[in-house]
Design an enzyme around this catalytic site. Structure first.
Site: not given
Lengths: 620, 220
Positions: A188, A210
């Site tokens: 991600e 994140d």
């Protein structure tokens, strides 16, 4: 531009032989987002109200198809017993792991699958996290097909950088169950960096922070002329906004006092989440916690929320500091920090990250959508070609358990992937004919503190004195971060094969059964894939032949050329139809029928080399 | 997870002839070529040393930015992402190539790994049998002394002081290694490399120790 939505029934039927679209999917703990890129511009697939977020929530009503998204979330307060959310946190977890978490889980566990994967009891159904994730993926696949009016059959699916091998495998299996071929699993934060880097053409060292619903990742990347090189990564696969919700729910429930059922905890979590989201703009939040046993009033101030979550935010920064140390980079040497994930909207998170790096973080791309944008860009790069290149790393060390339960690391964390490493082991008893291996992942020194990935046994070792056998174990991690292990006894050259029983997952048979049950036309789907593969291989053979003819056609007589041309035409004709066996047969015939041509070309090569010509001219 | 055959090992066992047959068009292709000049098919990795693979002259002194650029250049052509739509065999070869270049890059990027590799290449491996000398013992004593101090260090600041000293000694080692290789004095290069290895390991231990002390000092 808004993508056109077709009414059900009006969808133009995808042509049988038409190559489907390749999308990017961010399969999140809280929300799932799907995007499509064309000409390096990614577009989020949105519903009629413009929302690109599909809540990762599934409701299983007896006798009906599963409900996914907003419709499922609406069932949460009324019928919590049939609703599953945050399933991503259970991906790749074995039944034993979950039993340990038992009390904290808002689900009832059923009998585990044969391969050891945990199953949840939801209404009358018994489902693995893989199947539940597949239901979410299937729903967003269908949503994308409706919006784009085309068949969607391939995807780049993102996973937390810190996902271990078991969780990555589970994610890939879920996509397969949903009828999607996974082009690549992309981390991600790496996907987010791709979205930012391509957008701003920036260069330098970037930190990606994140914080999602259930996972925290921190990656350090170097961006240079289209290369995205991950320098180091770290995280916590069980730390996210959900934990903020748990802290707030615990406060509300403590205020009420008493014992609570699993379903009441689910209802309290939903209310806590609402309070957390509201308090950023409306301080204090005041509302009701509605449980079956009756309602109670609660309030939450921003200061209270910050006090509750401060230790969690401190944990994320400690992880970030460790990653910087791994990479030998000082915080002030970072050119930019990027915030990703819905939980980075919490003001305290932003403030703490800014304080840590001493500069304002970037958040110009919607933090809920940036990962799907990056995934879509990568899907386009993989199918249509691109100048950008993602170079990722292994997030957690891989090793084998040795004597005394100590882990011998075979591949260290932060090693660039793909990677292959071998290690030799030997027997410790005279005449020993078998050896067992335990494959683990993690940083701790003792095997019982790491993630167990597989146990297998190598037998058929020829009897020798202790210490004489050389057993080579080879770990290979592909570009998706997925591991495969092989072992062989090498002194005798005799290959002793091994069998692996994944201790966390699904057996191949279970997976095959699920595929048959879940995809309406699983057989047709599989056949279509094999057909595509056969065509790709046939195309390669024709291209290679044409290239050879372009340089060496003079080695053939007129008649030979005609025979070869006929064989080629037979293959081309077969390729235009959909009979895989005839394509493979014609390709084999072409291969055989040009064997003599290949031999003449090699002879010419040898003659040229013997004549003292520069070899570089041949191969160049 | 699954068990697979040892594909790349078989690839690297190809004879190091001047040219061989391309797996795709079956015509002649130069052994060192990454792609077939005739049909453009990607070729399996050859058994090359890490320097030769990346196109660098073997030696301890390398420019890391040059190494980076060479590595990026090869990965741009060979990485599996470039072969997502290719025939299965081409995809498999691309993975073996990417593995070979990652291995070379990882080894040459780190000064310790580079020196260790270069010594093995020159026939004087640091962990070779019978290679332990009295000077190695002096090194061990030094290492033991540092460790003792580490365990006696009362707080994170004291640990950091020891780590800083080790880092500065390590930097000095790099200079020694470079000079020794330049002078062709392999024995001296080996000794300095061993020292660097111990110092790197010590820095790791100091880091763990500091984390442990920080954990203890946190209020429960």
């Amino acid at each position: 531009m808004l993508l056109q939505i077709y009414e059900p029934g009006q969808t133009p039927l995808p042509h049988e032989n038409e190559q489907g679209l390749a999308v990017g999917i961010d399969l999140g703990t809280t929300n799932t987002v799907v995007a499509l890129a064309r000409d390096q511009k990614a577009e989020i697939v949105r519903d009629a109200r413009g929302s690109g977020l599909v809540p990762s929530v599934v409701a299983y009503i007896d006798g009906a198809d599963p409900l996914v998204g907003e419709m499922a979330r609406r069932q949460l307060l009324d019928r919590p017993e049939i609703v599953v959310s945050s399933i991503k946190r259970l991906m790749g977890r074995g039944a034993a792991d979950l039993a340990r978490l038992g009390g904290q889980l808002p689900y009832e566990l059923g009998a585990a699958a044969e391969g050891g994967m945990a199953r949840l009891k939801i209404g009358a159904r018994l489902l693995t996290p893989v199947e539940i994730s597949a239901d979410i993926l299937r729903a967003v696949k269908e949503r994308a097909e409706l919006a784009l009016g085309r068949n969607v059959d391939r995807a780049v699916v993102t996973v937390p950088a810190y996902f271990d091998d078991a969780a990555r495998t589970a994610t890939r299996d879920a996509a397969r169950l949903a009828g999607l071929e996974v082009l690549r699993l992309v981390a991600e934060p790496t996907a987010a960096a791709l979205a930012y880097g391509l957008d701003s053409k920036s260069e330098g060292v970037f930190a990606i922070y994140d914080l999602g619903g259930g996972t925290f990742d921190f990656s350090l990347l170097r961006l240079e002329k289209g290369v995205f090189q991950v320098l180091a990564t770290g995280g916590d696969a069980a730390l996210g906004g959900d934990d903020f919700d748990h802290a707030v729910a615990a406060k509300f429930l403590a205020e009420r006092g008493g014992e609570f059922s699993r379903d009441e905890v689910k209802q309290a979590l939903a209310t806590a989440r609402l309070a957390k989201e509201c308090v950023s703009s409306q301080d204090p939040w005041e509302g009701e916690l509605m449980l079956d046993a009756g309602d109670s009033s609660h309030s939450l101030t921003r200061a209270e929320l910050e006090k509750l979550i401060e230790p969690l935010v401190a944990r994320t920064l400690k992880i970030a500091a460790g990653v910087l140390e791994d990479a030998g980079v000082k915080p002030e040497a970072i050119d930019g920090t990027v915030l990703v994930g819905g939980s980075t909207r919490v003001p305290l998170v932003r403030a703490k990250v800014e304080e840590f790096f001493g500069k304002k973080p970037l958040a110009d791309i919607n933090p809920d959508e940036v990962v799907a944008v990056g995934a879509a860009l990568q899907a386009e790069a993989l199918t249509a070609g691109s100048d950008t290149l993602l170079l990722d790393v292994l997030p957690l060390s891989l090793g084998l358990e040795t004597m005394g339960g100590i882990v011998e690391k075979i591949v260290e964390r932060n090693t660039p992937i793909p990677v292959a490493r071998g290690q030799d082991f030997t027997t410790y008893q005279d005449g020993q004919t078998a050896m067992s291996f335990h494959v683990v992942q993690g940083e701790r020194e003792m095997a019982d503190q790491t993630r167990s990935l597989a146990r297998f046994e190598l037998d058929g070792i020829p009897p020798m004195v202790a210490g004489a056998a050389r057993i080579r174990v080879r770990f290979a991690v592909d570009a998706d971060g997925l591991l495969s292990v092989s072992a062989e006894e090498s002194t005798t050259g005799r290959q002793a094969r091994v069998e692996v029983k994944p201790s966390y997952g699904l057996t191949e048979d279970e997976m095959a059964d699920m595929l048959r049950a879940s995809i309406d036309n699983a057989e047709a789907d599989m056949e279509r894939r094999l057909l595509t593969e056969a065509r790709v291989e046939a195309r390669r053979a024709i291209n290679a032949l044409e290239a050879a003819l372009a340089v060496d056609a003079d080695l053939l007589s007129e008649a030979e050329r005609a025979t070869i041309a006929a064989a080629q035409e037979t293959l081309e004709r077969a390729m235009s139809k959909s009979d895989r066996a005839s394509i493979q047969g014609a390709a084999e015939a072409l291969e055989q029928g040009t064997k003599f041509f290949a031999e003449r070309r090699m002879d010419r090569g040898i003659r040229k080399a013997l004549a003292g010509r520069n070899v570089a001219e041949i191969g160049g | 997870m699954q068990i697979t055959p040892l594909a790349t090992d078989a690839d690297s066992a190809r004879p190091a002839a001047a040219f061989g047959a391309c797996w795709s068009c079956r015509g002649p292709v130069a052994a060192a070529a990454l792609f077939c000049a005739t049909c453009k098919a990607i070729q399996p990795p050859q058994p090359l040393d890490h320097f030769a693979r990346l196109g660098l002259a073997p030696g301890f002194d390398i420019q890391v930015p040059v190494l980076d650029q060479l590595y990026f250049g090869f990965q741009r052509q060979l990485h599996p992402d470039r072969f997502a739509n290719a025939a299965p065999r081409a995809r498999q070869i691309s993975q073996s190539q990417a593995v070979a270049f990652n291995d070379a890059y990882e080894t040459l990027k780190s000064p310790l790994a580079r020196a260790t590799y270069l010594l093995a290449l020159r026939g004087l491996p640091i962990d070779g049998e019978g290679s332990h000398t009295i000077r190695d013992m002096e090194l061990l004593d030094d290492q033991l002394e540092r460790r003792e101090k580490l365990h006696e260090a009362p707080d994170a600041a004291a640990v950091e002081k020891l780590a800083v000293a080790a880092r500065s000694d390590a930097a000095a080692c790099l200079g020694e290694i470079s000079a020794a290789f330049a002078a062709g004095n392999l024995a001296a290069a080996r000794l300095a490399t061993l020292r660097l290895k111990y110092l790197d390991k010590f820095a790791d231990e100091a880091r763990n120790r500091r984390a442990l002390l920080a954990l203890k000092s946190e209020p429960a």
